[in-house]
Design a protein around this motif. Sequence first.
Motif, short mmCIF file in Angstrom:
data_model
loop_
_atom_site.label_atom_id
_atom_site.label_comp_id
_atom_site.label_asym_id
_atom_site.label_seq_id
_atom_site.Cartn_x
_atom_site.Cartn_y
_atom_site.Cartn_z
N LEU A 246 -37.43 43.69 144.12
CA LEU A 246 -37.24 44.12 142.17
C LEU A 246 -35.46 45.22 142.08
O LEU A 246 -35.04 44.81 141.11
CB LEU A 246 -38.09 43.93 141.78
CG LEU A 246 -39.27 43.52 141.45
CD1 LEU A 246 -40.50 43.52 140.10
CD2 LEU A 246 -38.83 41.40 140.92
N GLU B 79 -39.68 43.60 134.68
CA GLU B 79 -40.90 44.32 134.28
C GLU B 79 -42.49 43.64 134.46
O GLU B 79 -43.20 43.80 134.85
CB GLU B 79 -40.42 44.73 132.61
CG GLU B 79 -39.55 45.42 132.01
CD GLU B 79 -39.50 46.18 130.90
OE1 GLU B 79 -40.43 45.78 130.14
OE2 GLU B 79 -38.97 46.57 130.68
N ARG C 141 -41.57 45.75 144.87
CA ARG C 141 -40.66 47.09 143.85
C ARG C 141 -40.04 46.87 145.02
O ARG C 141 -38.20 46.96 143.83
CB ARG C 141 -41.21 47.95 143.62
CG ARG C 141 -43.09 47.79 142.65
CD ARG C 141 -43.15 49.19 142.52
NE ARG C 141 -43.94 48.92 140.74
CZ ARG C 141 -44.63 49.84 140.91
NH1 ARG C 141 -44.45 51.31 140.97
NH2 ARG C 141 -45.33 49.46 139.35
N ASP D 108 -43.36 42.79 137.25
CA ASP D 108 -43.60 43.71 138.79
C ASP D 108 -45.27 44.03 138.27
O ASP D 108 -45.54 44.57 139.59
CB ASP D 108 -42.87 45.20 138.40
CG ASP D 108 -43.08 46.37 138.62
OD1 ASP D 108 -43.66 46.67 139.87
OD2 ASP D 108 -43.13 47.90 137.77
#
Length: 373
Positions: free
Chosen positions: A328, A316, A325, A319
């Motif tokens: 991730l 988190e 993303r 991000d």
Amino acid sequence: MSDQMPTDIPFQHSSTGTLGVEMEWMTVDQGSGAQIPAAPFVFEVTGSSARIKPELFTSTVEINTDIHHTTAAAIDQLQALYNQVSDMLAGRQAALLSTGTHPFSHWRDQQISDDPRYGRLLDRLQWMARRFNIFGIHVHVGMPDGDSCIHAMNHLLPVLPVFLAISANSPFWHGEDTGLSASRIKIFEGLSQGGMPFYFENWRDFEHCAGRLQATGSIDSVRDIWWEMRPHPDFGTLEVRIGDMPACRDDAAAYIAYVRAEAMAALHADAIPRIHPSLIRENRWRACRFGMRATIIDPFTEELIPVLDWLEKRLERLDQCGIDRSELALVAGRMDCWRSHGGGDAIQRHLFSRQSSLPDLVRAIRLQDGWNS
């Protein structure tokens, strides 16, 4: 001696965030599962190649990628190289195996590659080099200059144990369950320049350290610094070396993506207080012992937290730092599986509980690694 000490180590510029991966595969007999010296045959076929290279033992093939901009592209090339080598070995009734240590083959039985550099290493390190029958994944992330590389390395030191925890895949050694999740690291750290790296003030500080080691005959070159994370000035990268060979293709992708994400965040991070090495070492031990089941000491709050809970919160945070993303997502996509089944160490033990022998375990590991599909 200081007048002769080399101090200038040029750091080759790389495009920030570019990616290169090295994977150390062992060659095994398809029937017995034992390590066999099949690598020289591969090199006879491929000739001199920057992508498929020898290692210390003739039962090891190192597969290296080109420079990439995404983890997905690196994985695609690793798969193609794996297929190429695997097809060569199939005719010799041999195969590739992805673990941090072989479950039962002994280091004494491994043949040394015919390379003068390895001969020099063996002469210098003796028993420690002979025991170096271990296998890891190395992730290179491009850095713009030496000072930036040192800045990123300093920031990544507290995260090193998490890299180890999510890659831990070496519970067996010479036919015994070690009780560890990552026994490989205990062999790795025995080298004179193995183990954790240090905090450095800047690139000049690292140059002085490496220069002193060269001037005193401790190393021949920067390549002989085997820390679990190091600058690689010839490539212009920060190289993370702590990880075991991952258990499967999806774990490899998650590991590569996470290392790159942390390196990019570290590169752009503001200065933070340094975490004491004693805390990092304790977390490193916990990761070595328990892998993904470890409870670590949060390096920033000093609270106890399960490592996967820490990682979930960390994703988190990454991000929020603007990390891609799609990268991730490769990590987040493995979380449910890791929580349910654990990492490579847990999978090996589970597979062994259902097999009648260690050779059967080797075959079972090969069947579930995802590279064969």
